[in-house]
Design a protein around this motif. Structure first.
Motif, PDB file in Angstrom:
ATOM      1  N   ASP A 184       0.766  -1.240   0.000  1.00  0.00           N
ATOM      2  CA  ASP A 184       0.000   0.000   0.000  1.00  0.00           C
ATOM      3  C   ASP A 184       0.800   1.295   0.000  1.00  0.00           C
ATOM      4  OD1 ASP A 184       0.955  -0.228   2.551  1.00  0.00           O
ATOM      5  OD2 ASP A 184      -0.997  -0.516   3.508  1.00  0.00           O
ATOM      6  N   ILE A 185       2.085   1.239  -0.331  1.00  0.00           N
ATOM      7  CA  ILE A 185       2.874   2.477  -0.359  1.00  0.00           C
ATOM      8  C   ILE A 185       3.361   2.754  -1.782  1.00  0.00           C
ATOM      9  CG2 ILE A 185       5.027   3.593   0.402  1.00  0.00           C
ATOM     10  CD1 ILE A 185       3.228   3.518   2.721  1.00  0.00           C
ATOM     11  N   LEU A 186       3.206   4.017  -2.179  1.00  0.00           N
ATOM     12  CA  LEU A 186       3.752   4.454  -3.456  1.00  0.00           C
ATOM     13  C   LEU A 186       4.914   5.384  -3.167  1.00  0.00           C
ATOM     14  CD1 LEU A 186       3.446   4.601  -6.570  1.00  0.00           C
ATOM     15  CD2 LEU A 186       2.066   6.652  -6.193  1.00  0.00           C
ATOM     16  N   LEU A 222       8.133  14.092  -6.100  1.00  0.00           N
ATOM     17  CA  LEU A 222       7.201  14.724  -5.144  1.00  0.00           C
ATOM     18  C   LEU A 222       7.716  14.762  -3.704  1.00  0.00           C
ATOM     19  CD1 LEU A 222       4.208  15.845  -4.907  1.00  0.00           C
ATOM     20  CD2 LEU A 222       3.514  13.512  -4.398  1.00  0.00           C
ATOM     21  N   ASN A 223       8.365  13.699  -3.255  1.00  0.00           N
ATOM     22  CA  ASN A 223       8.676  13.582  -1.837  1.00  0.00           C
ATOM     23  C   ASN A 223      10.146  13.765  -1.439  1.00  0.00           C
ATOM     24  OD1 ASN A 223       6.119  11.125  -1.536  1.00  0.00           O
ATOM     25  ND2 ASN A 223       6.051  13.208  -0.779  1.00  0.00           N
ATOM     26  N   HIS A 224      10.997  14.031  -2.409  1.00  0.00           N
ATOM     27  CA  HIS A 224      12.399  14.265  -2.036  1.00  0.00           C
ATOM     28  C   HIS A 224      12.987  15.195  -3.099  1.00  0.00           C
ATOM     29  CE1 HIS A 224      16.144  13.881  -0.157  1.00  0.00           C
ATOM     30  NE2 HIS A 224      16.440  12.610  -0.350  1.00  0.00           N
ATOM     31  N   ASP A 234      -2.691  18.454   0.425  1.00  0.00           N
ATOM     32  CA  ASP A 234      -1.681  17.507   0.923  1.00  0.00           C
ATOM     33  C   ASP A 234      -1.183  16.634  -0.229  1.00  0.00           C
ATOM     34  OD1 ASP A 234       0.071  16.521   2.794  1.00  0.00           O
ATOM     35  OD2 ASP A 234      -1.374  15.254   3.817  1.00  0.00           O
ATOM     36  N   ASP A 235      -0.027  16.025  -0.015  1.00  0.00           N
ATOM     37  CA  ASP A 235       0.583  15.241  -1.092  1.00  0.00           C
ATOM     38  C   ASP A 235      -0.163  13.926  -1.325  1.00  0.00           C
ATOM     39  OD1 ASP A 235       1.494  14.217   1.371  1.00  0.00           O
ATOM     40  OD2 ASP A 235       3.453  13.633   0.582  1.00  0.00           O
ATOM     41  N   PHE A 236      -0.545  13.254  -0.222  1.00  0.00           N
ATOM     42  CA  PHE A 236      -1.206  11.953  -0.330  1.00  0.00           C
ATOM     43  C   PHE A 236      -2.471  11.924   0.499  1.00  0.00           C
ATOM     44  CE2 PHE A 236       2.716  10.179  -1.994  1.00  0.00           C
ATOM     45  CZ  PHE A 236       2.278   9.084  -2.726  1.00  0.00           C
ATOM     46  N   LEU A 237      -3.445  11.150   0.049  1.00  0.00           N
ATOM     47  CA  LEU A 237      -4.576  10.796   0.905  1.00  0.00           C
ATOM     48  C   LEU A 237      -4.573   9.276   1.019  1.00  0.00           C
ATOM     49  CD1 LEU A 237      -7.189  11.314   2.487  1.00  0.00           C
ATOM     50  CD2 LEU A 237      -8.411  11.376   0.311  1.00  0.00           C
ATOM     51  N   ALA A 238      -4.400   8.799   2.246  1.00  0.00           N
ATOM     52  CA  ALA A 238      -4.454   7.355   2.497  1.00  0.00           C
ATOM     53  C   ALA A 238      -5.702   7.099   3.336  1.00  0.00           C
ATOM     54  CB  ALA A 238      -3.175   6.888   3.179  1.00  0.00           C
ATOM     55  N   LYS A 239      -5.552   7.181   4.666  1.00  0.00           N
ATOM     56  CA  LYS A 239      -6.724   6.949   5.520  1.00  0.00           C
ATOM     57  C   LYS A 239      -7.371   8.247   6.013  1.00  0.00           C
ATOM     58  CE  LYS A 239      -5.441   2.340   6.541  1.00  0.00           C
ATOM     59  NZ  LYS A 239      -4.976   1.312   7.462  1.00  0.00           N
ATOM     60  N   GLY A 240      -6.762   9.349   5.672  1.00  0.00           N
ATOM     61  CA  GLY A 240      -7.398  10.641   5.955  1.00  0.00           C
ATOM     62  C   GLY A 240      -7.043  11.276   7.285  1.00  0.00           C
ATOM     63  N   GLN A 241      -6.046  10.745   7.966  1.00  0.00           N
ATOM     64  CA  GLN A 241      -5.680  11.288   9.281  1.00  0.00           C
ATOM     65  C   GLN A 241      -5.074  12.693   9.187  1.00  0.00           C
ATOM     66  OE1 GLN A 241      -5.816   9.725  12.369  1.00  0.00           O
ATOM     67  NE2 GLN A 241      -6.902   7.989  11.529  1.00  0.00           N
ATOM     68  N   GLU A 289      -4.295  10.326  -4.460  1.00  0.00           N
ATOM     69  CA  GLU A 289      -5.222   9.642  -3.551  1.00  0.00           C
ATOM     70  C   GLU A 289      -5.151   8.138  -3.782  1.00  0.00           C
ATOM     71  OE1 GLU A 289      -9.310  10.907  -3.873  1.00  0.00           O
ATOM     72  OE2 GLU A 289     -10.035   9.103  -2.864  1.00  0.00           O
ATOM     73  N   LYS A 290      -4.916   7.396  -2.706  1.00  0.00           N
ATOM     74  CA  LYS A 290      -5.000   5.932  -2.800  1.00  0.00           C
ATOM     75  C   LYS A 290      -6.435   5.588  -2.419  1.00  0.00           C
ATOM     76  CE  LYS A 290      -1.476   5.508  -0.105  1.00  0.00           C
ATOM     77  NZ  LYS A 290      -0.523   4.866   0.812  1.00  0.00           N
ATOM     78  N   ALA A 291      -7.294   5.544  -3.434  1.00  0.00           N
ATOM     79  CA  ALA A 291      -8.741   5.443  -3.198  1.00  0.00           C
ATOM     80  C   ALA A 291      -9.113   4.169  -2.460  1.00  0.00           C
ATOM     81  CB  ALA A 291      -9.486   5.536  -4.522  1.00  0.00           C
TER      82      ALA A 291
END
Ligand code: 5GP
Length: 189
Positions: A18-20, A26-28, A124-131, A155-157
């Motif tokens: 579950d990680i991209l 984007l992240n570095h 935000d850069d990612f949406l996973a569980k929305g925390q 978004e990881k739908a």
């Protein structure tokens, strides 16, 4: 956003279930031209929503929030994760559970930088569980500011982070929505 999807397919890497990993743009390392296009795309979508400030979370939300705020002509603010002696005591704080680190941390923003009457676009850069979104929305609520929209780069739908925000009536827009990872490949929605 086709350019972003192409970058994900050609420069991203699926790690485990579950990680991209997108540290190539984007992240570095940051693809500046792609990030400018992200800002234009968010500004096109949220341009008529009366946004007065863009809010994100350090570090990885900053580039896309910056280009979006620039396009919208409003200030950009990032909530801090790291304790700093420079930060005033007069802050709003919220707790966030980190999906990637598997632990909780505290985020904070100076009370001068989100105010009652603001209409805030959260990026935000990612949406996973929305925390992370939950923590940023919490900061806006404490300030008495309205949330004018939620903008997500990837978004990881399949992790269903968006559901509760849709139920709560937020306008949420993702530049790329991933349906699943299949044999180490990304499948878009
Ligand atoms: P959430 O709070 O929605 O569960 O997770 C969102 C936060 O976790 C993002 O701010 C992002 O930093 C991080 N994150 C979640 N999933 C991924 C991922 O697949 N790849 C990367 N690079 N970061 C992620």
């Amino acid at each position: 956003m086709e350019l972003l999807k192409e970058a994900i397919l050609t420069r991203g890497k699926v790690l485990g279930e579950d990680i991209l990993k997108v540290d190539t743009f984007l992240n570095h390392q940051i693809d500046c031209e792609l990030t400018i296009e992200m800002g234009k795309e968010f500004a096109k979508y949220f341009g008529d929503k009366g946004i007065t400030r863009v809010l994100t979370l350090e570090v990885s939300g900053i580039p896309a929030a910056f280009t979006t705020a620039l396009e919208l002509g409003v200030p950009m603010v990032y909530a801090k994760k790291i304790e700093s002696k420079n930060l005033s005591e007069d802050v709003y704080t919220a707790d966030v559970h980190s999906f990637t680190k598997g632990k909780a941390y505290n985020i904070r923003v100076d009370k001068r930088f989100i105010e009652k009457g603001d209409r805030v676009l959260i990026i935000d850069d990612f949406l996973a569980k929305g925390q992370a979104l939950g923590g940023l929305i919490d900061l806006c609520k404490q300030a008495g500011a309205e949330v004018g929209g939620l903008g997500i780069v990837i978004e990881k739908a399949f992790q269903n982070g968006r559901d509760r925000y849709v139920e709560e009536g937020y306008d949420i827009y993702s530049l790329a929505r991933i349906e699943k990872f299949e044999d180490g490949r990304v499948v878009f929605k």
